[in-house]
Scaffold this active site. Structure first.
Site, PDB file in Angstrom:
ATOM      1  N   GLU A 232     -19.085  18.596 -39.665  1.00 11.54           N
ATOM      2  CA  GLU A 232     -19.002  17.839 -40.917  1.00 11.54           C
ATOM      3  C   GLU A 232     -18.915  16.344 -40.654  1.00 11.54           C
ATOM      4  O   GLU A 232     -19.521  15.540 -41.366  1.00 11.54           O
ATOM      5  CB  GLU A 232     -17.791  18.307 -41.738  1.00 11.54           C
ATOM      6  CG  GLU A 232     -17.922  19.712 -42.314  1.00 11.54           C
ATOM      7  CD  GLU A 232     -19.056  19.834 -43.319  1.00 11.54           C
ATOM      8  OE1 GLU A 232     -19.510  18.807 -43.856  1.00 11.54           O
ATOM      9  OE2 GLU A 232     -19.501  20.975 -43.552  1.00 11.54           O
TER      10      GLU A 232
ATOM     11  N   GLN B 206     -23.491  10.987 -43.435  1.00 15.13           N
ATOM     12  CA  GLN B 206     -24.453   9.879 -43.385  1.00 15.13           C
ATOM     13  C   GLN B 206     -25.476  10.033 -42.256  1.00 15.13           C
ATOM     14  O   GLN B 206     -25.998   9.052 -41.732  1.00 15.13           O
ATOM     15  CB  GLN B 206     -23.706   8.546 -43.258  1.00 15.13           C
ATOM     16  CG  GLN B 206     -22.794   8.271 -44.453  1.00 15.13           C
ATOM     17  CD  GLN B 206     -21.858   7.113 -44.226  1.00 15.13           C
ATOM     18  OE1 GLN B 206     -21.061   7.105 -43.297  1.00 15.13           O
ATOM     19  NE2 GLN B 206     -21.959   6.121 -45.069  1.00 15.13           N
TER      20      GLN B 206
ATOM     21  N   LEU C   4     -25.708   7.458 -32.623  1.00 15.14           N
ATOM     22  CA  LEU C   4     -25.527   8.183 -33.886  1.00 15.14           C
ATOM     23  C   LEU C   4     -25.098   7.251 -35.013  1.00 15.14           C
ATOM     24  O   LEU C   4     -25.293   7.563 -36.188  1.00 15.14           O
ATOM     25  CB  LEU C   4     -24.506   9.301 -33.690  1.00 15.14           C
ATOM     26  CG  LEU C   4     -24.405  10.379 -34.764  1.00 15.14           C
ATOM     27  CD1 LEU C   4     -25.764  11.017 -35.017  1.00 15.14           C
ATOM     28  CD2 LEU C   4     -23.407  11.458 -34.344  1.00 15.14           C
TER      29      LEU C   4
ATOM     30  N   TYR D 149     -14.176  15.259 -49.492  1.00 13.37           N
ATOM     31  CA  TYR D 149     -15.272  16.187 -49.223  1.00 13.37           C
ATOM     32  C   TYR D 149     -15.023  16.987 -47.942  1.00 13.37           C
ATOM     33  O   TYR D 149     -15.133  18.219 -47.918  1.00 13.37           O
ATOM     34  CB  TYR D 149     -16.614  15.458 -49.110  1.00 13.37           C
ATOM     35  CG  TYR D 149     -17.629  16.319 -48.399  1.00 13.37           C
ATOM     36  CD1 TYR D 149     -18.237  17.386 -49.063  1.00 13.37           C
ATOM     37  CD2 TYR D 149     -17.906  16.130 -47.045  1.00 13.37           C
ATOM     38  CE1 TYR D 149     -19.107  18.233 -48.397  1.00 13.37           C
ATOM     39  CE2 TYR D 149     -18.779  16.965 -46.377  1.00 13.37           C
ATOM     40  CZ  TYR D 149     -19.377  18.017 -47.056  1.00 13.37           C
ATOM     41  OH  TYR D 149     -20.224  18.862 -46.378  1.00 13.37           O
TER      42      TYR D 149
ATOM     43  N   ASP E 276     -20.670  16.345 -52.296  1.00  7.81           N
ATOM     44  CA  ASP E 276     -21.330  15.321 -51.488  1.00  7.81           C
ATOM     45  C   ASP E 276     -22.526  14.781 -52.268  1.00  7.81           C
ATOM     46  O   ASP E 276     -22.696  15.068 -53.461  1.00  7.81           O
ATOM     47  CB  ASP E 276     -21.741  15.890 -50.123  1.00  7.81           C
ATOM     48  CG  ASP E 276     -22.893  16.886 -50.215  1.00  7.81           C
ATOM     49  OD1 ASP E 276     -23.231  17.331 -51.341  1.00  7.81           O
ATOM     50  OD2 ASP E 276     -23.469  17.231 -49.165  1.00  7.81           O
TER      51      ASP E 276
ATOM     52  N   CYS F   7     -33.801  20.304 -54.630  1.00  6.55           N
ATOM     53  CA  CYS F   7     -33.559  19.228 -55.597  1.00  6.55           C
ATOM     54  C   CYS F   7     -33.361  17.914 -54.846  1.00  6.55           C
ATOM     55  O   CYS F   7     -32.309  17.276 -54.917  1.00  6.55           O
ATOM     56  CB  CYS F   7     -32.336  19.572 -56.446  1.00  6.55           C
ATOM     57  SG  CYS F   7     -32.131  18.526 -57.905  1.00  6.55           S
TER      58      CYS F   7
END
Length: 359
Positions: free
Chosen positions: A40, A45, A83, A121, A139, A194
């Site tokens: 997670e 991002q 990263l 989250y 999120d 979506c």
């Protein structure tokens, strides 16, 4: 919220879609909280395509909380190199130390939320996926699916808007064992079906009840109350080389890339050339002596971060001998060129070093 109760099939349609279309990841094949937590944090991002290999390497090097807690921060940052958003790595390491001190991985939402770098989250995701607790995740994908399907115009970047979506998501969460799968389903649905631009509406199982589709507001939802401005920073990096070694400096303070290494840096308020830097007298004394040889490696390199553009000039300065440490603002680390790859650099620096054959 009345429409939620009228649309009793929303969760079931998503679960059916997920059963046919879900993505297979190693962090979904376990209830181990450490593995879920690492995944997670890495995927915050970060696109899955980019984060997957980092996840594999990270858990190979740090297979459990205890190993991560014992590691040096420099090693954690090196494993994270490339990263981005390096505060995630520092917080992950700090939280591992918290967990090691506790002697167990926290197993309630409230306790998980207390870990360094864990927000609403992430706490909900760990609580749901690792412990089967009834907490809805919210999120970017969830914001998009809920705002479009229910026609929610509350801005997602305000306190009231975030509260509204959190309450809506929690009301929709199925009871029992389906809760975790539903959380995964709605996030996958937003990531695959979506999507932000050109969603696959004509092949969508929710099309009959989607307010955004029926009212032609697909691209206007979700709503944000403000657009964040992008500012520019002007960085002048000087690769100082003397006696077969290069000078590196570790970034400190509350700024980008904290804890990573870089060459000598001068930052200015506006663009300027090496000649201007020399005229302004901002270069160290040793940089203009007879034993100093300058090479312009590259100028006006643009590097885009989320809310700022970095405009970078890159120079090389060869010296006959190492200057005294007192000439530098920060502690200097003299490193043999063959060992430069052992250090964690921002992606911009790595690209510049590779481009000019320095590592």
């Amino acid at each position: 919220m009345n429409r939620i109760f009228m649309d009793a099939f929303f969760a079931r349609k998503l679960l059916d879609w997920y059963n046919e279309n879900h993505r297979h990841f190693p962090w979904r094949d376990t209830h181990e909280p450490y593995i879920i937590w690492v995944s997670e944090i890495i995927l915050q991002q970060t696109r899955v395509a980019q984060g997957y290999d980092y996840f594999v390497r990270f858990v190979e090097r740090f297979p459990d909380v205890e190993t991560l807690a014992r590691a040096d921060e420099d090693e954690v940052l090196k494993c994270w190199q490339g990263l981005g958003y390096y505060s995630r790595a520092r917080n992950l390491h700090a939280a591992a130390c918290q967990i090691a001190a506790l002697g167990y991985f926290p197993d309630t939402y409230r306790e998980i939320r207390r870990l360094k770098g864990v927000g609403d989250y992430t706490a909900a995701a760990i609580a749901s996926f690792a412990f089967g607790l009834p907490h809805a995740v919210v999120d970017g994908n969830v914001y998009r699916v809920l705002s479009r399907y229910f026609g929610v115009t509350e801005p997602i970047d305000t306190v009231s808007g975030k509260r509204h979506f959190a309450e809506l998501a929690q009301c929709l969460l199925p009871e029992g064992e389906d809760g975790a799968d539903y959380n995964q389903a709605i996030m996958d649905f937003g990531a695959l079906q979506c999507v932000p631009h050109s969603p696959m509406c004509m092949d969508c199982p929710l099309i009959d009840g989607c307010v955004a589709f029926q009212t032609d507001r697909i691209q206007s939802l979700p709503v944000k109350s403000r657009q964040q401005k992008t500012s520019a920073r002007y960085l002048h990096y000087i690769y100082i080389q003397a006696e077969g070694e290069a000078a590196l400096f570790r970034r400190n303070g509350k700024d980008i890339w904290k804890g990573l290494y870089e060459p000598f840096l001068i930052e200015t308020d506006s663009p300027c050339s090496l000649e201007v830097l020399m005229e302004q007298g901002v270069l160290p004394v040793f940089a203009q002596g007879s034993g100093a040889t300058w090479t312009v490696l590259q100028e006006n390199v643009r590097h885009q971060l989320t809310h700022r553009t970095l405009v970078c000039n890159f120079y090389k300065l060869d010296l006959d001998c190492k200057p005294a440490a007192t000439f530098f603002r920060n502690e200097v680390h003299w490193v043999e060129r063959k060992h430069l790859s052992d250090y964690a650099f921002p992606r911009l620096i790595t690209v510049l070093f590779e481009r000019h054959g320095l590592i």
